[in-house]
Structures are given as C-alpha cells and as structure tokens.
Design a protein around this motif. Structure first.
Motif, PDB file in Angstrom:
ATOM      1  N   GLN A 161       0.833  -1.201   0.000  1.00  0.00           N
ATOM      2  CA  GLN A 161       0.000   0.000   0.000  1.00  0.00           C
ATOM      3  C   GLN A 161       0.871   1.255   0.000  1.00  0.00           C
ATOM      4  O   GLN A 161       0.533   2.254  -0.609  1.00  0.00           O
ATOM      5  N   ARG A 162       2.006   1.195   0.659  1.00  0.00           N
ATOM      6  CA  ARG A 162       2.917   2.351   0.634  1.00  0.00           C
ATOM      7  C   ARG A 162       3.458   2.572  -0.785  1.00  0.00           C
ATOM      8  O   ARG A 162       3.632   3.717  -1.234  1.00  0.00           O
ATOM      9  N   VAL A 163       3.738   1.467  -1.492  1.00  0.00           N
ATOM     10  CA  VAL A 163       4.197   1.594  -2.884  1.00  0.00           C
ATOM     11  C   VAL A 163       3.105   2.270  -3.726  1.00  0.00           C
ATOM     12  O   VAL A 163       3.376   3.189  -4.519  1.00  0.00           O
ATOM     13  N   ILE A 164       1.856   1.830  -3.511  1.00  0.00           N
ATOM     14  CA  ILE A 164       0.737   2.412  -4.269  1.00  0.00           C
ATOM     15  C   ILE A 164       0.610   3.911  -3.969  1.00  0.00           C
ATOM     16  O   ILE A 164       0.374   4.723  -4.865  1.00  0.00           O
ATOM     17  N   ILE A 165       0.792   4.256  -2.713  1.00  0.00           N
ATOM     18  CA  ILE A 165       0.698   5.679  -2.348  1.00  0.00           C
ATOM     19  C   ILE A 165       1.820   6.464  -3.033  1.00  0.00           C
ATOM     20  O   ILE A 165       1.595   7.530  -3.603  1.00  0.00           O
ATOM     21  N   GLU A 180     -10.763   4.361   0.058  1.00  0.00           N
ATOM     22  CA  GLU A 180     -10.602   3.311   1.072  1.00  0.00           C
ATOM     23  C   GLU A 180      -9.152   2.820   1.100  1.00  0.00           C
ATOM     24  O   GLU A 180      -8.896   1.634   0.888  1.00  0.00           O
ATOM     25  N   PRO A 181      -8.205   3.721   1.341  1.00  0.00           N
ATOM     26  CA  PRO A 181      -6.800   3.347   1.171  1.00  0.00           C
ATOM     27  C   PRO A 181      -6.297   2.311   2.174  1.00  0.00           C
ATOM     28  O   PRO A 181      -5.178   1.829   2.024  1.00  0.00           O
ATOM     29  N   THR A 182      -7.117   1.967   3.171  1.00  0.00           N
ATOM     30  CA  THR A 182      -6.626   0.976   4.144  1.00  0.00           C
ATOM     31  C   THR A 182      -7.447  -0.310   4.152  1.00  0.00           C
ATOM     32  O   THR A 182      -7.249  -1.151   5.013  1.00  0.00           O
ATOM     33  N   THR A 183      -8.356  -0.446   3.195  1.00  0.00           N
ATOM     34  CA  THR A 183      -9.121  -1.692   3.124  1.00  0.00           C
ATOM     35  C   THR A 183      -8.140  -2.838   2.903  1.00  0.00           C
ATOM     36  O   THR A 183      -7.157  -2.681   2.202  1.00  0.00           O
ATOM     37  N   ARG A 195      -2.599   8.210   8.517  1.00  0.00           N
ATOM     38  CA  ARG A 195      -1.854   9.358   9.049  1.00  0.00           C
ATOM     39  C   ARG A 195      -0.779   9.796   8.047  1.00  0.00           C
ATOM     40  O   ARG A 195      -0.569  10.973   7.804  1.00  0.00           O
ATOM     41  N   LEU A 196      -0.105   8.793   7.485  1.00  0.00           N
ATOM     42  CA  LEU A 196       0.933   9.078   6.497  1.00  0.00           C
ATOM     43  C   LEU A 196       0.353   9.847   5.304  1.00  0.00           C
ATOM     44  O   LEU A 196       0.923  10.847   4.851  1.00  0.00           O
ATOM     45  N   ILE A 197      -0.793   9.377   4.822  1.00  0.00           N
ATOM     46  CA  ILE A 197      -1.431  10.065   3.685  1.00  0.00           C
ATOM     47  C   ILE A 197      -1.738  11.512   4.070  1.00  0.00           C
ATOM     48  O   ILE A 197      -1.440  12.449   3.321  1.00  0.00           O
ATOM     49  N   GLY A 198      -2.290  11.683   5.270  1.00  0.00           N
ATOM     50  CA  GLY A 198      -2.629  13.035   5.734  1.00  0.00           C
ATOM     51  C   GLY A 198      -1.399  13.935   5.764  1.00  0.00           C
ATOM     52  O   GLY A 198      -1.435  15.089   5.316  1.00  0.00           O
ATOM     53  N   GLU A 199      -0.283  13.404   6.273  1.00  0.00           N
ATOM     54  CA  GLU A 199       0.946  14.207   6.370  1.00  0.00           C
ATOM     55  C   GLU A 199       1.495  14.564   4.985  1.00  0.00           C
ATOM     56  O   GLU A 199       1.895  15.701   4.734  1.00  0.00           O
ATOM     57  N   LEU A 200       1.467  13.566   4.084  1.00  0.00           N
ATOM     58  CA  LEU A 200       2.017  13.809   2.744  1.00  0.00           C
ATOM     59  C   LEU A 200       1.196  14.845   1.978  1.00  0.00           C
ATOM     60  O   LEU A 200       1.734  15.667   1.250  1.00  0.00           O
ATOM     61  N   SER A 207      -4.609  18.890  -2.632  1.00  0.00           N
ATOM     62  CA  SER A 207      -6.001  18.763  -2.211  1.00  0.00           C
ATOM     63  C   SER A 207      -6.301  17.274  -2.179  1.00  0.00           C
ATOM     64  O   SER A 207      -5.606  16.473  -2.811  1.00  0.00           O
ATOM     65  N   MET A 208      -7.364  16.907  -1.468  1.00  0.00           N
ATOM     66  CA  MET A 208      -7.631  15.466  -1.339  1.00  0.00           C
ATOM     67  C   MET A 208      -9.129  15.198  -1.218  1.00  0.00           C
ATOM     68  O   MET A 208      -9.857  15.965  -0.590  1.00  0.00           O
ATOM     69  N   ILE A 209      -9.534  14.082  -1.822  1.00  0.00           N
ATOM     70  CA  ILE A 209     -10.851  13.516  -1.493  1.00  0.00           C
ATOM     71  C   ILE A 209     -10.553  12.179  -0.838  1.00  0.00           C
ATOM     72  O   ILE A 209      -9.935  11.300  -1.455  1.00  0.00           O
TER      73      ILE A 209
END
Ligand code: SF4
Length: 325
Positions: A161-165, A180-183, A195-200, A207-209
C-alpha cells in the motif's frame, strides 16, 4: 475558482438485461488545498464517483449527464488525451486493493518507472530512478533498492500500500483521490497509513478527497465532508459540524453505527438494505429505511437546501415550509 467541480453527475451501469441508476445528480466541489471526506455505506456510489471524475469506469459504466470541471475545463467535453494527461500529471488515485493495483508479473521498479515515464516526461529518464527512490522514502520505505527489485507478492500488504501511495503521489501534483486506502490492511497499520497520507498531502500542498469507513480518521483529516446515500449526496458540512450535529437522518445513523462500520461488518448498524439500483425508490431514496419518512418523502425528491453557512442537506424536514431544521 474550484480546482474540481462536479455538477449534477448521473452515471448508469448497464448489464445485458438491466440499467442500474448509480449516481443520481451528484455535485461536489474541491478547492485548492481542500481536504474533503466522502462517507457512506459500501455500495453508495463513492468509488463510482471517483472513477467518473478520472473517466476510468468499467466498460458497463456510462456517464449520462453532468459536468466534471477540472480547473474550469469540462473533462467530459475534451479529448481522451487531455483526460489522460490530467490523470498522469495532476490527479493521483489510491485504489482500495493494493494487490490488484499492482501487476503481479512485473517488479515494482518496472511499474514505477513506467508511471514516471508519463507523469514526469519533462524530466530526464536518468532522473526517474532517483525520483522513485525519493517517493518510496517519503512513504517511509527506507530499503528502496529491495522494494524496487521485488515483485508485489514479495511485499507485505502494508508495504504494497505504501508503494501504491508513492506511485499515486507521482501523478498527484494537485489532487489525491484516496479510495478506502486501508481496506484489506491489518487494523494495526490502518491508522499509520491514513496518518501518512494526511501528512504527505499537507507537506506537498495537495487537495484530497478521502473515502473511508474510518470515520474517526475522516474527522481528523478533512475540512469538509459529503455524505452519500444510494448515489446521491444527502448532506455536506464542515467536518466538525457534521460529526457533532448531523442533520440528515442517514448521517446520524451512519455516525451512530461507526464502530461497526469500522469493522468488517459494514452497514449492519443501519436497519434495512441499500436500494436496488435497477429500481431505486421514488422521492427520497432513503425513505424505505427512514424512521421520519412521510408521504412527501415517497413522492418528491428533497431539494438540497443550504440550512446555514456551508451546510447543505437534502431532506424534506429541512425544506422551506416543512418546519424542520
Ligand atoms: Fe427521511 Fe424524508 Fe428526510 Fe428522506 S426526506 S431523509 S425519508 S425525512
């Protein structure tokens, strides 16, 4: 000007026999730097909405009407090349299933470089490897050489998932769509990844949805939330207001059932089932499950009403003259 503005979007899926009326006049805005949450039960149309924005619906999906304005340009009226370019260079998407989003027969390196070839075509090819390493480090994957030389199955779910991010970040220069990035991830690392996504997102000025069943994280990571039920936006509000004083009956029930929604037993907290999209209920699509439904709810679709500053709700209890709100 909004970075993204979706206006009255209608999307159907067609099977051999049936038409499924999935998105029903959906409107949504994201401005520069906005962090927007999109919540609702599974199957409420959230993923369809994100895929419609990027025009990556499966072949059965068809955008019937509406507009998807990206920096003022309607993506439904421009060439495929234009949209592909937006997808490659401006809007990145993190998909639900990290294994499905990676090709099992290619090493991470080949897949990552392929993305960078398009997303950073303005960079010299020789820079792409170091860029991939930099992006992997930004998602806290320090052993970048090993990750790049691995096949997806050789990595843990959290690493994939980190690679995908990291790959999504390569394309997301303006907007990140996180579906649903943590499904499918172990509960112990779900919070870490969110949390990582939020920080990045903050660090990169994106911007983010964010689509997530983890309502606690949506509450922490977003400024504004849209609530979706059966293909319609039923409420929109600043995040704190929405979670402290939900107005739409569906929003209240969704928040009350949050602990169950956060587990694998999704949707069990609200009585009844989401509707059959082949024959969606008339009037308010929520009326068969709503304890406050009256005659008008079955007949007339509730308008989206601004009940206070930046708060919108689509429910007859808040319509003018209905005596609610
Ligand atoms: Fe319930 Fe009627 Fe409001 Fe729909 S419009 S949420 S059925 S009260």
């Amino acid at each position: 000007m909004n970075l993204l503005e979706v206006r009255n979007l209608r999307v159907n899926y067609r099977s051999y026999w049936y038409t499924y009326h999935v998105l029903n006049d959906v409107s949504l805005q994201v401005s520069q730097g906005d962090k927007v949450g999109l919540i609702g039960e599974s199957g409420s149309g959230k993923t369809t909405l994100l895929k419609s924005i990027l025009q990556i619906l499966p072949p059965q999906g068809r955008i019937v009407s509406g507009e998807v304005l990206w920096k003022g340009t309607d993506l439904l009226k421009v060439s495929k090349d234009y949209v592909t370019n937006v997808r490659r260079k401006e809007v990145g998407m993190i998909f639900q299933d990290p294994l499905g989003a990676l090709n099992p027969v290619f090493k991470v390196k080949e897949q990552f470089l392929d993305i960078l070839r398009h997303s950073h075509s303005d960079h010299d090819k020789s820079d792409h490897l170091s860029l991939a390493e930099e992006l992997l480090r930004s998602v806290m994957l320090p052993d970048t050489a090993r990750v790049l030389e691995s096949y997806p199955f050789q990595l843990s779910g959290g690493m994939r998932q980190r690679v995908i991010i990291a790959m999504a970040l390569a394309s997301a220069r303006d907007l990140l769509l996180a579906d649903e990035p943590t499904t499918n991830l172990d509960v112990t690392i779900q919070d870490q990844i969110l949390r990582l996504i939020g920080e990045l997102v903050v660090k990169r000025g994106l911007s983010m949805i964010l689509v997530s069943h983890a309502l606690g994280m949506v509450a922490k990571m977003t400024h504004r939330v849209y609530v979706m039920y059966a293909g319609s936006i039923v409420e929109e509000a600043p995040t704190l207001k929405l979670f402290s004083e939900p107005l739409h009956p569906y929003t209240s029930m969704l928040i009350e059932s949050a602990p169950r929604l956060a587990s694998t037993r999704l949707g069990e907290g609200i009585k009844g089932n989401p509707p059959d999209y082949r024959y969606p209920p008339s009037g308010c699509r929520f009326h068969p499950r709503c304890p406050y439904a009256t005659g008008i709810c079955k007949e007339v679709r509730p308008p989206n009403v601004e009940v206070s500053k930046h708060r919108y709700v689509a429910c007859h209890m808040y319509s003018e003259g209905a005596g609610g709100g």
